[in-house]
Write an enzyme that holds these catalytic residues in place. Structure first.
Site, PDB file in Angstrom:
ATOM      1  CE  LYS A 139      79.143 -13.043   4.766  1.00  0.00           C
ATOM      2  NZ  LYS A 139      78.053 -13.731   3.066  1.00  0.00           N
ATOM      3  CG  ASP A 179      81.689 -14.104   2.143  1.00  0.00           C
ATOM      4  OD1 ASP A 179      80.187 -14.449   1.267  1.00  0.00           O
ATOM      5  OD2 ASP A 179      82.218 -13.176   1.936  1.00  0.00           O
TER       6      ASP A 179
HETATM    7  P1  NDP Z   1      86.985 -16.890  -2.689  1.00  0.00           P
HETATM    8  O1  NDP Z   1      87.686 -16.849  -1.594  1.00  0.00           O
HETATM    9  O2  NDP Z   1      86.876 -17.605  -3.554  1.00  0.00           O
HETATM   10  O3  NDP Z   1      87.240 -15.669  -3.862  1.00  0.00           O
HETATM   11  C1  NDP Z   1      87.777 -14.554  -3.787  1.00  0.00           C
HETATM   12  C2  NDP Z   1      88.324 -14.059  -5.079  1.00  0.00           C
HETATM   13  O4  NDP Z   1      88.397 -12.509  -4.461  1.00  0.00           O
HETATM   14  C3  NDP Z   1      89.428 -14.136  -4.700  1.00  0.00           C
HETATM   15  O5  NDP Z   1      90.156 -14.063  -6.224  1.00  0.00           O
HETATM   16  C4  NDP Z   1      90.839 -13.130  -4.455  1.00  0.00           C
HETATM   17  O6  NDP Z   1      91.682 -12.377  -4.405  1.00  0.00           O
HETATM   18  C5  NDP Z   1      89.468 -11.980  -4.617  1.00  0.00           C
HETATM   19  N1  NDP Z   1      89.507 -11.150  -3.852  1.00  0.00           N
HETATM   20  C6  NDP Z   1      88.993 -10.913  -2.139  1.00  0.00           C
HETATM   21  N2  NDP Z   1      89.176  -9.596  -2.123  1.00  0.00           N
HETATM   22  C7  NDP Z   1      90.071  -8.960  -2.730  1.00  0.00           C
HETATM   23  C8  NDP Z   1      90.125  -7.645  -2.860  1.00  0.00           C
HETATM   24  N3  NDP Z   1      90.292  -6.847  -1.593  1.00  0.00           N
HETATM   25  N4  NDP Z   1      90.747  -6.929  -3.707  1.00  0.00           N
HETATM   26  C9  NDP Z   1      90.540  -8.040  -5.273  1.00  0.00           C
HETATM   27  N5  NDP Z   1      90.604  -8.909  -5.193  1.00  0.00           N
HETATM   28  C10 NDP Z   1      89.969  -9.074  -3.804  1.00  0.00           C
HETATM   29  O7  NDP Z   1      85.704 -16.422  -2.102  1.00  0.00           O
HETATM   30  P2  NDP Z   1      84.109 -16.294  -3.250  1.00  0.00           P
HETATM   31  O8  NDP Z   1      84.686 -16.464  -4.706  1.00  0.00           O
HETATM   32  O9  NDP Z   1      83.497 -16.864  -1.985  1.00  0.00           O
HETATM   33  O10 NDP Z   1      83.240 -14.292  -2.847  1.00  0.00           O
HETATM   34  C11 NDP Z   1      83.373 -13.636  -3.653  1.00  0.00           C
HETATM   35  C12 NDP Z   1      82.719 -12.835  -3.558  1.00  0.00           C
HETATM   36  O11 NDP Z   1      81.110 -13.182  -3.600  1.00  0.00           O
HETATM   37  C13 NDP Z   1      81.911 -12.278  -1.942  1.00  0.00           C
HETATM   38  O12 NDP Z   1      81.907 -10.748  -2.587  1.00  0.00           O
HETATM   39  C14 NDP Z   1      81.561 -12.530  -1.359  1.00  0.00           C
HETATM   40  O13 NDP Z   1      81.002 -12.318  -0.870  1.00  0.00           O
HETATM   41  C15 NDP Z   1      80.109 -13.077  -2.333  1.00  0.00           C
HETATM   42  N6  NDP Z   1      79.656 -14.115  -2.080  1.00  0.00           N
HETATM   43  C16 NDP Z   1      79.845 -15.188  -2.331  1.00  0.00           C
HETATM   44  C17 NDP Z   1      79.429 -16.840  -2.020  1.00  0.00           C
HETATM   45  C18 NDP Z   1      79.836 -17.667  -1.943  1.00  0.00           C
HETATM   46  O14 NDP Z   1      78.481 -18.576  -2.284  1.00  0.00           O
HETATM   47  N7  NDP Z   1      80.647 -18.154  -1.635  1.00  0.00           N
HETATM   48  C19 NDP Z   1      77.758 -15.982  -2.492  1.00  0.00           C
HETATM   49  C20 NDP Z   1      76.444 -14.656  -2.601  1.00  0.00           C
HETATM   50  C21 NDP Z   1      77.822 -13.861  -2.442  1.00  0.00           C
HETATM   51  P3  NDP Z   1      93.089 -13.123  -3.875  1.00  0.00           P
HETATM   52  O15 NDP Z   1      93.341 -14.474  -4.215  1.00  0.00           O
HETATM   53  O16 NDP Z   1      94.161 -12.232  -4.088  1.00  0.00           O
HETATM   54  O17 NDP Z   1      92.730 -12.050  -2.623  1.00  0.00           O
HETATM   55  O1  2IT Z   2      76.396 -13.425   1.203  1.00  0.00           O
HETATM   56  C1  2IT Z   2      75.985 -14.827   0.840  1.00  0.00           C
HETATM   57  O2  2IT Z   2      75.129 -15.087   0.612  1.00  0.00           O
HETATM   58  C2  2IT Z   2      76.994 -16.131   1.075  1.00  0.00           C
HETATM   59  N1  2IT Z   2      77.792 -15.699   1.618  1.00  0.00           N
HETATM   60  C3  2IT Z   2      76.240 -17.717   1.342  1.00  0.00           C
HETATM   61  C4  2IT Z   2      75.939 -17.668   2.353  1.00  0.00           C
HETATM   62  C5  2IT Z   2      75.511 -19.017   2.792  1.00  0.00           C
HETATM   63  O3  2IT Z   2      74.320 -18.763   4.401  1.00  0.00           O
HETATM   64  O4  2IT Z   2      75.391 -20.162   2.144  1.00  0.00           O
END
Ligand code: NDP
Ligand code: 2IT
Length: 459
Positions: A139, A179
């Site tokens: 990561k 992420d």
């Molecule tokens: P994005 O940046 O697309 O969206 C993040 C969302 O979460 C936004 O709505 C943001 O609000 C909110 N957020 C972020 N930080 C905080 C915080 N400290 N408190 C409250 N709200 C918060 O990210 P993703 O959708 O890609 O990721 C969301 C989660 O999913 C994370 O935990 C990530 O690690 C996990 N994840 C993502 C994957 C992926 O493929 N993208 C795969 C597996 C897990 P704001 O705009 O106000 O910051």
């Molecule tokens: O937390 C996760 O699994 C991710 N942000 C996606 C990682 C990836 O390599 O697609």
């Protein structure tokens, strides 16, 4: 005897061993609280397996698992639109490569620090193992905040970030992805800079645009996967998401595609949130409203509060999370520790029967305990959100073969993978008639990595 071994004594209980191990880990990694939290949960699950498998103890599997193979930190200087120099900190944590090259996302958010990335990299090792594909865990990211930055500023930052990172990654070495704060735009800028520096067009990042080697369904994969995992859990009770009311936190990539799949399968989605507050739409968020949210968040890069101004009958709860809203299903899809003890209690009191974690470690340890005690269907992130990295693995496979699989093929494979992750959790997590998915995911993820490490000697 090394300082991280305990004397052999069968009278010493598993929990004493776990406690001793954690004391040493926290002393060695001071202040990295999220990392401690992630390790503690896994150690509690796997310690009985370790204590009953002498080979794991003799070859120091657990001691090696918690020490990253490599950590890179670097300066990321860039120039903002005013012409001023800005400096951020960049990281890549290469945690474990026993079963494949390092694989995991990049997070750009002001809260990023080494402890947060070590927790994410550690979780990634077990998650990637669960996917059935050959991917190690890593990561990375930066404390850079993309919010309020122009496209040009984001591009200059991404180029500077990749100017250092490029020498540490490669399609057989380490393959980053997105992420929080890293989506298609950022991956594009970073890919462009990698290609320019390395003079190679290779699949060094996943989550790429469809025009330059991306996989269909990668944007959807994490959210869809979290819903498929909820379906798998519900099916153990002969139930499904159809007709259920769902709350979702966040409004980014994972939240949006969780909503899309839930709507398609006949559930009613009533919330989205961001770090400023939550919108509650009791009428249900339909396809048209979701399309508007996607434009708002991905194109205009606005705030979720605008939803309440746009649509009638919507409540905006500033500073609040969605967990007090009555629901059957909950999909935490924002960030770590967003469900604390009181939130978990409130979900249970309101009749929530299933929690499928799109985010990484969104539930605090006390919250997890509450869900496990209540015996609801609780799918921890490393199982429930593994669909994202799984389709990243499928993107790598397509890049290797110069292929572009149709949507149905990728979706079919994703569903198959989520099914096998669920089966593996059941295999290792069955406790009477109940499945402890936390335990199941930790042990199933661990065994494959531990056995690979055993076969490869002390490295
Ligand atoms: P994005 O940046 O697309 O969206 C993040 C969302 O979460 C936004 O709505 C943001 O609000 C909110 N957020 C972020 N930080 C905080 C915080 N400290 N408190 C409250 N709200 C918060 O990210 P993703 O959708 O890609 O990721 C969301 C989660 O999913 C994370 O935990 C990530 O690690 C996990 N994840 C993502 C994957 C992926 O493929 N993208 C795969 C597996 C897990 P704001 O705009 O106000 O910051
Ligand atoms: O937390 C996760 O699994 C991710 N942000 C996606 C990682 C990836 O390599 O697609």
């Amino acid at each position: 005897m090394s300082d991280n071994k305990m004397p052999e004594d069968s009278a010493v209980s598993v929990s004493t061993h776990s406690q001793h191990f954690m004391e040493q880990l926290t002393a060695r990694n001071p202040g990295e609280i999220e990392f401690h939290q992630a390790v503690r949960e896994v150690v509690q699950s796997v310690m009985p397996v370790i204590r009953s498998t002498p080979a794991y103890q003799e070859s120091g599997i657990l001691q090696r698992l918690v020490e990253p193979e490599r950590v890179i930190t670097f300066r990321v200087p860039w120039i903002d639109d005013q012409g001023d120099v800005q400096v951020n900190r960049g990281f890549r944590v290469e945690m474990n490569s026993a079963i494949g090259p390092y694989k995991g996302g990049l997070r750009f958010h002001p809260t990023v620090n080494l402890g947060v990335l070590k927790f994410l990299a550690f979780e990634q090792v077990f998650k990637n193992s669960l996917t059935t594909l050959s991917m190690g865990g890593g990561k990375g990211g930066s404390n850079f905040d993309p919010k309020g930055k122009s496209d040009n500023e984001v591009m200059r930052f991404c180029q500077s970030f990749m100017t250092e990172l490029f020498r540490h990654i490669g399609p057989d070495v380490d393959i980053p992805a997105g992420d929080i704060g890293v989506g298609g735009r950022e991956i594009g800028y970073m890919f462009g800079q990698y290609k320019r520096l390395a003079n190679r067009f290779v699949g060094v990042l996943t989550g790429k645009g469809m025009e330059y080697g991306g996989s269909l369904m990668r944007p959807e994969a994490t959210g869809y996967g979290a819903v498929y995992f909820a379906q798998e859990m519900l099916s153990t009770n002969n139930d499904s998401v159809k007709g259920k009311t769902a709350v979702i936190s966040g409004s980014g990539n994972v939240a949006q595609y969780t909503a899309e799949k839930l709507i398609e399968l006949g559930a009613k989605v009533v919330t989205f949130s961001d770090s400023a507050g939550t919108i509650v739409d009791k009428n249900g968020i339909d396809r048209e409203k979701l399309e508007w949210v996607m434009q708002l968040k991905n194109v205009r890069r606005g705030r979720i509060s605008e939803y309440a101004e746009k649509f009638k009958g919507v409540e905006y709860m500033p500073g609040m999370k969605p967990w007090t809203i009555k629901c059957d299903l909950a999909f935490p899809s924002a960030t770590q520790n967003e469900i604390e003890l009181e939130d978990a209690k409130s979900l249970i009191e309101n009749g929530c029967m299933c929690v499928s974690e799109g985010a990484n470690m969104p539930t605090s340890p006390e919250g997890v305990e509450t869900f496990l005690k209540a015996k609801i269907l609780y799918g921890p992130g490393k199982a429930a959100n593994a669909g994202g990295v799984a389709v990243s693995g499928l993107e790598m496979a397509q890049n290797r073969g110069f292929l572009h699989w149709p949507r149905e093929e990728v979706d079919g494979r994703l569903q198959q993978i989520m099914h096998s992750i669920h089966e593996n959790c059941v295999r290792y997590g069955k406790e009477g008639s109940h499945v402890n998915y936390v335990h199941g995911a930790n042990v199933a993820g661990f065994v494959k990595v531990a056995n690979a490490m055993l076969q490869q000697g002390v490295v």
